[in-house]
Design an enzyme around this catalytic site. Structure first.
Site, PDB file in Angstrom:
ATOM      1  N   GLY A  82      -3.601  60.550 -19.385  1.00 52.11           N
ATOM      2  CA  GLY A  82      -5.005  60.393 -19.735  1.00 52.11           C
ATOM      3  C   GLY A  82      -5.316  60.452 -21.212  1.00 52.11           C
ATOM      4  N   THR A  83      -4.353  60.097 -22.071  1.00 53.36           N
ATOM      5  CA  THR A  83      -4.640  60.157 -23.506  1.00 53.36           C
ATOM      6  C   THR A  83      -5.662  59.098 -23.919  1.00 53.36           C
ATOM      7  OG1 THR A  83      -2.678  58.796 -23.949  1.00 53.36           O
ATOM      8  CG2 THR A  83      -2.424  61.196 -24.108  1.00 53.36           C
ATOM      9  N   HIS A 115      -2.942  46.243 -23.237  1.00 57.88           N
ATOM     10  CA  HIS A 115      -1.543  45.931 -22.928  1.00 57.88           C
ATOM     11  C   HIS A 115      -0.703  46.090 -24.193  1.00 57.88           C
ATOM     12  CE1 HIS A 115       1.772  44.086 -20.752  1.00 57.88           C
ATOM     13  NE2 HIS A 115       2.002  43.338 -21.820  1.00 57.88           N
ATOM     14  N   MET A 119      -2.112  52.575 -12.625  1.00 59.55           N
ATOM     15  CA  MET A 119      -0.820  52.018 -12.245  1.00 59.55           C
ATOM     16  C   MET A 119      -0.833  51.279 -10.911  1.00 59.55           C
ATOM     17  SD  MET A 119       0.627  52.827 -14.947  1.00 59.55           S
ATOM     18  CE  MET A 119       2.264  52.184 -14.595  1.00 59.55           C
ATOM     19  N   LEU A 154      -1.768  47.670  -8.880  1.00 58.36           N
ATOM     20  CA  LEU A 154      -2.154  46.264  -8.984  1.00 58.36           C
ATOM     21  C   LEU A 154      -3.542  46.087  -8.372  1.00 58.36           C
ATOM     22  CD1 LEU A 154       1.179  44.485  -7.967  1.00 58.36           C
ATOM     23  CD2 LEU A 154       0.190  44.676 -10.258  1.00 58.36           C
ATOM     24  N   LEU A 155      -4.349  45.261  -8.997  1.00 60.28           N
ATOM     25  CA  LEU A 155      -5.696  45.006  -8.520  1.00 60.28           C
ATOM     26  C   LEU A 155      -5.747  43.693  -7.747  1.00 60.28           C
ATOM     27  CD1 LEU A 155      -7.651  45.944 -11.761  1.00 60.28           C
ATOM     28  CD2 LEU A 155      -7.271  47.379  -9.750  1.00 60.28           C
ATOM     29  N   ARG A 200      -4.279  47.588  -0.086  1.00 62.09           N
ATOM     30  CA  ARG A 200      -5.000  47.774  -1.347  1.00 62.09           C
ATOM     31  C   ARG A 200      -6.459  47.374  -1.183  1.00 62.09           C
ATOM     32  NH1 ARG A 200      -0.109  45.767  -3.930  1.00 62.09           N
ATOM     33  NH2 ARG A 200      -0.968  43.656  -4.014  1.00 62.09           N
ATOM     34  N   ASN A 229      -8.644  45.748 -20.063  1.00 65.76           N
ATOM     35  CA  ASN A 229      -7.354  46.435 -20.013  1.00 65.76           C
ATOM     36  C   ASN A 229      -6.741  46.405 -21.407  1.00 65.76           C
ATOM     37  OD1 ASN A 229      -5.061  47.650 -18.710  1.00 65.76           O
ATOM     38  ND2 ASN A 229      -4.005  45.697 -18.890  1.00 65.76           N
TER      39      ASN A 229
END
Length: 207
Positions: A14-15, A115, A96, A98-99, A71, A113
């Site tokens: 959670g940084t 990356h 972590m 997949l959507l 999902r 997001n």
């Protein structure tokens, strides 16, 4: 005016979530009553990010994927919670899972997001390992809108760093994370303040 409401999705330490909270509490997104981090969504009930949210006074929505048959099933419930809270922006910060289109489609253009590469180079898993194996001299981070592809959404912002001759995945990751924690809140602030416009694949950012 109703507040601009943000939900952060995260699975781990959670940084990046903490960087968002720190920026929000310091008024970096604008007045704290005008922009709120409304919710943390996590698929890991024991993840440190959940405790970070509790300590920051941010509500949590925590679920266990194994309790669902697909999902899509748990995403339907997440979307209902997001809609109930009037979420304006989803920020993926080390989530972590997949959507699927179940959640991507209703939030297309309202989900971002970060990356660890200069997309479109090295999408998907282990971007740092891919970059080192390829021998690139520059890599960096990309903040992009999320679509139904793998790291293929329109690019909002990028920042490059040099790859040093003796870099390992660990040393490179440390520098990558450092710039993530600065650039990602900056992009969220720009979106919250209405400075980001999406036109097809082109993202226009007001200075």
């Amino acid at each position: 005016m109703k507040p601009f409401r943000i939900a952060v999705f995260a699975s781990g330490e959670g940084t990046n979530f903490q960087a968002m909270v720190d920026a929000w509490q310091k008024g970096y997104f604008g007045a704290t009553e005008a922009t709120t981090i409304e919710l943390l969504v996590s698929d890991k009930p024991q993840a440190p990010v959940v405790q970070r949210a509790i300590q920051a006074g941010v509500d949590t929505y925590v679920f266990r994927p194994k309790e669902y048959s697909s999902r899509e099933q748990y995403e339907i419930e997440i979307v209902a919670e997001l809609e109930r809270r009037g979420i304006d922006l989803i920020v993926l910060a080390g989530y972590m899972r997949l959507l699927t289109p179940t959640i991507v489609n209703p939030y297309m253009g309202r989900m971002i997001n970060v990356h660890p590469s200069l997309l479109p180079a090295f999408p998907g898993k282990d971007a740092l390992g891919q970059a080192l194996a390829y021998g690139v001299k520059l890599t960096g981070i990309t903040v992009h809108f999320v679509d139904n592809g793998m790291d293929t959404g329109p690019i909002v912002a990028q920042q490059a760093i040099e790859v040093q001759p003796h870099d390992t995945a660990e040393t490179l990751a440390e520098r990558i994370h450092e710039i993530e924690r600065k650039l990602y809140p900056q992009v969220v602030a720009q979106i919250a303040q209405g400075k980001v416009t999406l036109e097809g694949r082109q993202v226009i950012v007001e200075t």
